[in-house]
Design a protein around this motif. Sequence first.
Motif, PDB file in Angstrom:
ATOM      1  N   ARG A  53      -7.312   9.722  -1.971  1.00 44.85           N
ATOM      2  CA  ARG A  53      -6.270  10.492  -2.643  1.00 44.85           C
ATOM      3  C   ARG A  53      -6.104  10.029  -4.095  1.00 44.85           C
ATOM      4  O   ARG A  53      -5.950  10.840  -5.009  1.00 44.85           O
ATOM      5  CB  ARG A  53      -4.954  10.384  -1.882  1.00 44.85           C
ATOM      6  CG  ARG A  53      -3.852  11.218  -2.511  1.00 44.85           C
ATOM      7  CD  ARG A  53      -2.817  11.659  -1.504  1.00 44.85           C
ATOM      8  NE  ARG A  53      -2.058  10.561  -0.945  1.00 44.85           N
ATOM      9  CZ  ARG A  53      -1.865  10.388   0.366  1.00 44.85           C
ATOM     10  NH1 ARG A  53      -2.400  11.216   1.243  1.00 44.85           N
ATOM     11  NH2 ARG A  53      -1.139   9.380   0.806  1.00 44.85           N
ATOM     12  N   TRP A  54      -6.140   8.712  -4.314  1.00 40.45           N
ATOM     13  CA  TRP A  54      -6.024   8.210  -5.681  1.00 40.45           C
ATOM     14  C   TRP A  54      -7.236   8.634  -6.507  1.00 40.45           C
ATOM     15  O   TRP A  54      -7.098   9.003  -7.672  1.00 40.45           O
ATOM     16  CB  TRP A  54      -5.907   6.689  -5.667  1.00 40.45           C
ATOM     17  CG  TRP A  54      -4.772   6.178  -4.830  1.00 40.45           C
ATOM     18  CD1 TRP A  54      -3.600   6.837  -4.533  1.00 40.45           C
ATOM     19  CD2 TRP A  54      -4.701   4.917  -4.152  1.00 40.45           C
ATOM     20  NE1 TRP A  54      -2.815   6.065  -3.720  1.00 40.45           N
ATOM     21  CE2 TRP A  54      -3.442   4.884  -3.470  1.00 40.45           C
ATOM     22  CE3 TRP A  54      -5.550   3.814  -4.060  1.00 40.45           C
ATOM     23  CZ2 TRP A  54      -3.052   3.779  -2.713  1.00 40.45           C
ATOM     24  CZ3 TRP A  54      -5.158   2.719  -3.307  1.00 40.45           C
ATOM     25  CH2 TRP A  54      -3.926   2.707  -2.647  1.00 40.45           C
ATOM     26  N   TYR A  90      -5.729   6.702   1.489  1.00 42.40           N
ATOM     27  CA  TYR A  90      -5.059   6.437   0.219  1.00 42.40           C
ATOM     28  C   TYR A  90      -6.066   6.373  -0.924  1.00 42.40           C
ATOM     29  O   TYR A  90      -5.858   6.958  -1.990  1.00 42.40           O
ATOM     30  CB  TYR A  90      -4.290   5.117   0.297  1.00 42.40           C
ATOM     31  CG  TYR A  90      -2.947   5.183   0.987  1.00 42.40           C
ATOM     32  CD1 TYR A  90      -2.451   6.370   1.528  1.00 42.40           C
ATOM     33  CD2 TYR A  90      -2.156   4.042   1.122  1.00 42.40           C
ATOM     34  CE1 TYR A  90      -1.220   6.419   2.164  1.00 42.40           C
ATOM     35  CE2 TYR A  90      -0.915   4.086   1.749  1.00 42.40           C
ATOM     36  CZ  TYR A  90      -0.459   5.268   2.276  1.00 42.40           C
ATOM     37  OH  TYR A  90       0.763   5.310   2.894  1.00 42.40           O
ATOM     38  N   LEU A 144       0.819  -1.209   0.000  1.00 44.92           N
ATOM     39  CA  LEU A 144       0.000   0.000   0.000  1.00 44.92           C
ATOM     40  C   LEU A 144       0.853   1.259   0.000  1.00 44.92           C
ATOM     41  O   LEU A 144       0.566   2.224  -0.704  1.00 44.92           O
ATOM     42  CB  LEU A 144      -0.940  -0.003   1.207  1.00 44.92           C
ATOM     43  CG  LEU A 144      -2.097  -1.000   1.136  1.00 44.92           C
ATOM     44  CD1 LEU A 144      -2.820  -1.078   2.474  1.00 44.92           C
ATOM     45  CD2 LEU A 144      -3.075  -0.626   0.026  1.00 44.92           C
ATOM     46  N   ASP A 145       1.920   1.243   0.780  1.00 44.07           N
ATOM     47  CA  ASP A 145       2.796   2.419   0.825  1.00 44.07           C
ATOM     48  C   ASP A 145       3.510   2.625  -0.507  1.00 44.07           C
ATOM     49  O   ASP A 145       3.647   3.756  -0.987  1.00 44.07           O
ATOM     50  CB  ASP A 145       3.819   2.274   1.949  1.00 44.07           C
ATOM     51  CG  ASP A 145       3.196   2.425   3.336  1.00 44.07           C
ATOM     52  OD1 ASP A 145       2.043   2.891   3.416  1.00 44.07           O
ATOM     53  OD2 ASP A 145       3.865   2.081   4.326  1.00 44.07           O
ATOM     54  N   THR A 189      -6.724  12.221  -7.598  1.00 41.57           N
ATOM     55  CA  THR A 189      -5.574  12.569  -8.426  1.00 41.57           C
ATOM     56  C   THR A 189      -6.083  13.228  -9.706  1.00 41.57           C
ATOM     57  O   THR A 189      -6.964  12.676 -10.378  1.00 41.57           O
ATOM     58  CB  THR A 189      -4.766  11.301  -8.774  1.00 41.57           C
ATOM     59  OG1 THR A 189      -4.242  10.744  -7.570  1.00 41.57           O
ATOM     60  CG2 THR A 189      -3.616  11.631  -9.715  1.00 41.57           C
ATOM     61  N   TRP A 194       1.456   6.388  -7.182  1.00 43.29           N
ATOM     62  CA  TRP A 194       0.419   7.349  -7.559  1.00 43.29           C
ATOM     63  C   TRP A 194       0.946   8.782  -7.441  1.00 43.29           C
ATOM     64  O   TRP A 194       0.704   9.618  -8.317  1.00 43.29           O
ATOM     65  CB  TRP A 194      -0.809   7.177  -6.672  1.00 43.29           C
ATOM     66  CG  TRP A 194      -1.797   6.149  -7.140  1.00 43.29           C
ATOM     67  CD1 TRP A 194      -1.839   4.839  -6.781  1.00 43.29           C
ATOM     68  CD2 TRP A 194      -2.888   6.351  -8.043  1.00 43.29           C
ATOM     69  NE1 TRP A 194      -2.896   4.209  -7.402  1.00 43.29           N
ATOM     70  CE2 TRP A 194      -3.560   5.111  -8.173  1.00 43.29           C
ATOM     71  CE3 TRP A 194      -3.380   7.455  -8.733  1.00 43.29           C
ATOM     72  CZ2 TRP A 194      -4.691   4.945  -8.977  1.00 43.29           C
ATOM     73  CZ3 TRP A 194      -4.505   7.298  -9.545  1.00 43.29           C
ATOM     74  CH2 TRP A 194      -5.145   6.065  -9.666  1.00 43.29           C
ATOM     75  N   ARG A 195       1.649   9.068  -6.367  1.00 41.14           N
ATOM     76  CA  ARG A 195       2.185  10.417  -6.167  1.00 41.14           C
ATOM     77  C   ARG A 195       3.213  10.760  -7.243  1.00 41.14           C
ATOM     78  O   ARG A 195       3.239  11.886  -7.756  1.00 41.14           O
ATOM     79  CB  ARG A 195       2.831  10.525  -4.781  1.00 41.14           C
ATOM     80  CG  ARG A 195       1.831  10.598  -3.626  1.00 41.14           C
ATOM     81  CD  ARG A 195       2.580  10.568  -2.292  1.00 41.14           C
ATOM     82  NE  ARG A 195       1.677  10.711  -1.165  1.00 41.14           N
ATOM     83  CZ  ARG A 195       1.412  11.872  -0.555  1.00 41.14           C
ATOM     84  NH1 ARG A 195       1.945  12.987  -1.000  1.00 41.14           N
ATOM     85  NH2 ARG A 195       0.601  11.918   0.487  1.00 41.14           N
ATOM     86  N   ASP A 227       0.925   3.961  -3.033  1.00 37.83           N
ATOM     87  CA  ASP A 227       0.671   5.388  -2.866  1.00 37.83           C
ATOM     88  C   ASP A 227       1.829   6.224  -3.394  1.00 37.83           C
ATOM     89  O   ASP A 227       1.617   7.274  -4.018  1.00 37.83           O
ATOM     90  CB  ASP A 227       0.430   5.698  -1.383  1.00 37.83           C
ATOM     91  CG  ASP A 227       0.009   7.141  -1.154  1.00 37.83           C
ATOM     92  OD1 ASP A 227      -1.027   7.554  -1.693  1.00 37.83           O
ATOM     93  OD2 ASP A 227       0.746   7.854  -0.450  1.00 37.83           O
ATOM     94  N   GLU A 279      -5.826   6.310   7.527  1.00 38.39           N
ATOM     95  CA  GLU A 279      -4.662   6.749   6.754  1.00 38.39           C
ATOM     96  C   GLU A 279      -4.433   5.881   5.532  1.00 38.39           C
ATOM     97  O   GLU A 279      -4.408   6.385   4.396  1.00 38.39           O
ATOM     98  CB  GLU A 279      -3.416   6.710   7.634  1.00 38.39           C
ATOM     99  CG  GLU A 279      -2.140   7.100   6.878  1.00 38.39           C
ATOM    100  CD  GLU A 279      -0.884   6.919   7.708  1.00 38.39           C
ATOM    101  OE1 GLU A 279       0.205   7.223   7.184  1.00 38.39           O
ATOM    102  OE2 GLU A 279      -0.987   6.462   8.861  1.00 38.39           O
ATOM    103  N   ARG A 280      -4.262   4.560   5.717  1.00 37.57           N
ATOM    104  CA  ARG A 280      -3.784   3.720   4.624  1.00 37.57           C
ATOM    105  C   ARG A 280      -4.897   3.119   3.780  1.00 37.57           C
ATOM    106  O   ARG A 280      -4.643   2.736   2.636  1.00 37.57           O
ATOM    107  CB  ARG A 280      -2.899   2.603   5.167  1.00 37.57           C
ATOM    108  CG  ARG A 280      -1.506   3.105   5.495  1.00 37.57           C
ATOM    109  CD  ARG A 280      -0.544   1.971   5.763  1.00 37.57           C
ATOM    110  NE  ARG A 280       0.821   2.483   5.826  1.00 37.57           N
ATOM    111  CZ  ARG A 280       1.356   3.022   6.910  1.00 37.57           C
ATOM    112  NH1 ARG A 280       0.628   3.127   8.022  1.00 37.57           N
ATOM    113  NH2 ARG A 280       2.606   3.476   6.895  1.00 37.57           N
TER     114      ARG A 280
END
Length: 263
Positions: free
Chosen positions: A94-95, A91, A31-32, A98, A38-39, A35, A86-87
Amino acid sequence: MTNVLYEVADTVATITLNRPEAANAQNRALLDELDAAWRAAELDDDVRVIVLRANGRHFSAGHDLKDRWPAPEPVTLEWIYNAEAERFLGYALRWRNTPKPSIAAVQGKCIAAGLMLCWPCDLIVAAENAEFSDPVALMGIGGVEYHGHTWEFGARKAKEILFTGGAITAEEAARCGMVNHVVPLDDLDAKAYDLARRVARMPPFALRQAKRAVNQTLDVQGFHAAIQSAFDIHQTGHGNALSVSGSAMLTWLDGMKDKLTSE
């Protein structure tokens, strides 16, 4: 990164889930890394479209239930809430937001948290063998953290999927409006990249405006507030499980995940 692969070619960023031996089940590291990918795509001016795909037979078997994050003893609902906010939910939102168009290419099983990877994407291309499900009620919880079911399937079909824990096919998902295109498995990547190249030819600012207009319309209709509210409802499942069994979940689905990884 090893759990996720990332590359850019011809203005298209490809993010590939790369835990095929675990049916791309999502541990904390995956997951990290996801993310971070994606960033990277969002910040790269050379990227116009993002394609999310997966190596192996299955898109994602959901959360890796064998992955034990560092947690307090005993585990508290506050810790679970903060970690998932958070995760998982954080996430996914946030995706979803985007500003660049994104396309998910889905094959095989897409279970529970697997939906939280493809739903944030703007378009979904599915192989004919794709199946979508959220059997989280078997764990004493009313659905995954990013509770987009009603928006993706409609209320009646969402209830059927959640109440029974059953799966729907790619064709059924297309009829619900969740999937844009259904293609033979061998054509999945080709279709996703053909669509990506068509999108990439459009002016980037126009794409950004179009995406914001559609997402903002959904938000005005209540999407964001509903997702946040459903996340809080999700946490009551964890709270009940903690009070009954001392575990965050009443029932584990490891058996189903093990079956997928052995296929």
